[in-house]
Design a protein around this motif. Sequence first.
Motif, mmCIF file in Angstrom:
data_model
loop_
_atom_site.group_PDB
_atom_site.id
_atom_site.type_symbol
_atom_site.label_atom_id
_atom_site.label_comp_id
_atom_site.label_asym_id
_atom_site.label_seq_id
_atom_site.Cartn_x
_atom_site.Cartn_y
_atom_site.Cartn_z
ATOM 1 N N CYS A 1 -38.525 29.065 -20.245
ATOM 2 C CA CYS A 1 -37.490 28.031 -20.177
ATOM 3 C C CYS A 1 -36.419 28.389 -19.139
ATOM 4 C CB CYS A 1 -36.798 27.866 -21.525
ATOM 5 S SG CYS A 1 -37.893 27.671 -22.939
ATOM 6 N N CYS A 2 -35.949 27.377 -18.401
ATOM 7 C CA CYS A 2 -34.834 27.569 -17.470
ATOM 8 C C CYS A 2 -34.274 26.207 -17.080
ATOM 9 C CB CYS A 2 -35.268 28.344 -16.225
ATOM 10 S SG CYS A 2 -36.486 27.517 -15.180
ATOM 11 N N ALA A 3 -33.120 26.215 -16.449
ATOM 12 C CA ALA A 3 -32.484 24.977 -16.002
ATOM 13 C C ALA A 3 -33.357 24.269 -14.974
ATOM 14 C CB ALA A 3 -31.112 25.284 -15.407
ATOM 15 N N GLU A 4 -33.251 22.931 -14.972
ATOM 16 C CA GLU A 4 -34.090 22.093 -14.099
ATOM 17 C C GLU A 4 -33.268 20.897 -13.632
ATOM 18 O OE1 GLU A 4 -38.087 19.242 -14.704
ATOM 19 O OE2 GLU A 4 -37.548 20.764 -16.184
ATOM 20 N N PHE A 5 -33.451 20.525 -12.380
ATOM 21 C CA PHE A 5 -32.853 19.289 -11.870
ATOM 22 C C PHE A 5 -33.948 18.486 -11.190
ATOM 23 C CE2 PHE A 5 -30.525 16.288 -9.402
ATOM 24 C CZ PHE A 5 -29.344 16.069 -10.102
ATOM 25 N N TYR B 1 -27.339 29.512 -19.482
ATOM 26 C CA TYR B 1 -27.745 29.870 -18.113
ATOM 27 C C TYR B 1 -27.133 31.181 -17.640
ATOM 28 C CZ TYR B 1 -28.054 29.956 -13.054
ATOM 29 O OH TYR B 1 -28.288 30.350 -11.768
ATOM 30 N N GLN B 2 -27.971 31.989 -17.004
ATOM 31 C CA GLN B 2 -27.544 33.155 -16.245
ATOM 32 C C GLN B 2 -28.354 33.182 -14.950
ATOM 33 O OE1 GLN B 2 -27.420 36.925 -18.369
ATOM 34 N NE2 GLN B 2 -26.991 35.886 -20.311
ATOM 35 N N THR B 3 -27.825 33.855 -13.944
ATOM 36 C CA THR B 3 -28.504 33.916 -12.651
ATOM 37 C C THR B 3 -29.899 34.512 -12.810
ATOM 38 O OG1 THR B 3 -26.383 34.197 -11.529
ATOM 39 C CG2 THR B 3 -28.359 34.815 -10.302
ATOM 40 N N PRO B 4 -30.935 33.847 -12.262
ATOM 41 C CA PRO B 4 -32.302 34.364 -12.380
ATOM 42 C C PRO B 4 -32.465 35.707 -11.677
ATOM 43 C CG PRO B 4 -32.283 32.069 -11.661
ATOM 44 C CD PRO B 4 -30.881 32.562 -11.564
ATOM 45 N N PRO B 5 -33.479 36.501 -12.130
ATOM 46 C CA PRO B 5 -34.453 36.199 -13.178
ATOM 47 C C PRO B 5 -33.805 36.192 -14.571
ATOM 48 C CG PRO B 5 -35.208 38.013 -11.762
ATOM 49 C CD PRO B 5 -33.778 37.780 -11.455
ATOM 50 N N PHE B 6 -34.116 35.137 -15.336
ATOM 51 C CA PHE B 6 -33.551 34.985 -16.668
ATOM 52 C C PHE B 6 -34.410 34.001 -17.456
ATOM 53 C CE2 PHE B 6 -30.651 32.831 -19.669
ATOM 54 C CZ PHE B 6 -30.246 33.939 -20.409
ATOM 55 N N ASP B 7 -34.501 34.224 -18.762
ATOM 56 C CA ASP B 7 -35.226 33.320 -19.647
ATOM 57 C C ASP B 7 -34.238 32.666 -20.607
ATOM 58 O OD1 ASP B 7 -37.963 33.944 -18.793
ATOM 59 O OD2 ASP B 7 -37.548 35.914 -19.640
ATOM 60 N N SER B 8 -34.105 31.355 -20.531
ATOM 61 C CA SER B 8 -33.273 30.640 -21.485
ATOM 62 C C SER B 8 -34.016 30.477 -22.802
ATOM 63 C CB SER B 8 -32.897 29.259 -20.939
ATOM 64 O OG SER B 8 -31.925 29.351 -19.917
ATOM 65 N N TYR B 9 -33.240 30.289 -23.862
ATOM 66 C CA TYR B 9 -33.827 29.952 -25.148
ATOM 67 C C TYR B 9 -34.217 28.471 -25.161
ATOM 68 C CZ TYR B 9 -32.379 34.410 -27.187
ATOM 69 O OH TYR B 9 -32.232 35.746 -27.469
ATOM 70 N N THR B 10 -35.268 28.136 -25.915
ATOM 71 C CA THR B 10 -35.711 26.751 -26.011
ATOM 72 C C THR B 10 -34.583 25.842 -26.480
ATOM 73 O OG1 THR B 10 -37.973 27.448 -26.492
ATOM 74 C CG2 THR B 10 -37.395 25.199 -27.073
ATOM 75 N N TRP B 11 -33.844 26.287 -27.507
ATOM 76 C CA TRP B 11 -32.789 25.453 -28.085
ATOM 77 C C TRP B 11 -31.635 25.208 -27.115
ATOM 78 C CZ3 TRP B 11 -28.203 27.896 -27.819
ATOM 79 C CH2 TRP B 11 -28.186 29.299 -27.851
ATOM 80 N N ALA B 12 -31.503 26.063 -26.088
ATOM 81 C CA ALA B 12 -30.366 25.957 -25.175
ATOM 82 C C ALA B 12 -30.573 24.916 -24.079
ATOM 83 C CB ALA B 12 -30.085 27.316 -24.543
ATOM 84 N N CYS B 13 -31.802 24.452 -23.888
ATOM 85 C CA CYS B 13 -32.112 23.568 -22.757
ATOM 86 C C CYS B 13 -32.181 22.100 -23.183
ATOM 87 C CB CYS B 13 -33.438 23.980 -22.123
ATOM 88 S SG CYS B 13 -33.394 25.613 -21.347
ATOM 89 N N ASP B 14 -31.674 21.243 -22.308
ATOM 90 C CA ASP B 14 -31.680 19.794 -22.525
ATOM 91 C C ASP B 14 -33.046 19.256 -22.126
ATOM 92 O OD1 ASP B 14 -31.293 17.087 -22.588
ATOM 93 O OD2 ASP B 14 -29.524 17.069 -21.299
#
Length: 219
Positions: free
Chosen positions: A63-67, A87-100
């Motif tokens: 999971c990560c931010a997307e536009f 969000y944190q600067t990549p490389p990073f894995d977001s949690y599922t619950w944190a993403c829209d």
Amino acid sequence: ANGPPNYTKIPLVGNSLSVTIDMGNPAPSCGCNAAFFLISMPSTKTNDWGGYYCDANCVGGNCCAEFDLLEMNGHVLLSTSHSCSDYQTPPFDSYTWACDHIGSPQSFFGNGKMDFGPGPGYAIDSQKPFRFKIDFPTVDGVLKAITTLTQGANQVRATMENIENMRGPLTDGMVLDLDSWFSEDLAWLDGGACTAPEQCNRRPVKFTDIVLQSLESER
């Protein structure tokens, strides 16, 4: 070296990105989705297919931010912001619950409106080449996304008024990705113009003349 490879990251805050799009005649039909989008790659670990891909719907497991600069077929063009609150600067894995996962805000063209669609009766005829441009200005301290479609003398525009929750990813830079897929039910994308079951004609799309430019240089 072990770990995620380097990817070209495109910074968008204070900049514009434009591209010429040719969907051909006939254009991709109902049920098709040609996507041109940005993601906060890389993930810290490989996904289900062995790469470091990630997006806001966690496709492949990461999971990560997307536009979504655009998801489209001949009947619709949609831009969507998908933030991740952790969000944190990549490389990073977001949690599922944190993403829209659904995405907000959005900018719609076509989908039953006359600003975009297949044929000369639309302001932007999707079966002829057109120019897509998106600006990311900060206005009174608020980051916005302004999308403009241009074809000859015709021009249509839509604005996402507040995408401050994407300032981090768009400042750090995001990786450009292209994809195409189809489904018998894309009502979330083209339901204003199409009905299920949809049969994608699998027509190709050409993206050419991609330009990244500072908004200051355009003044």
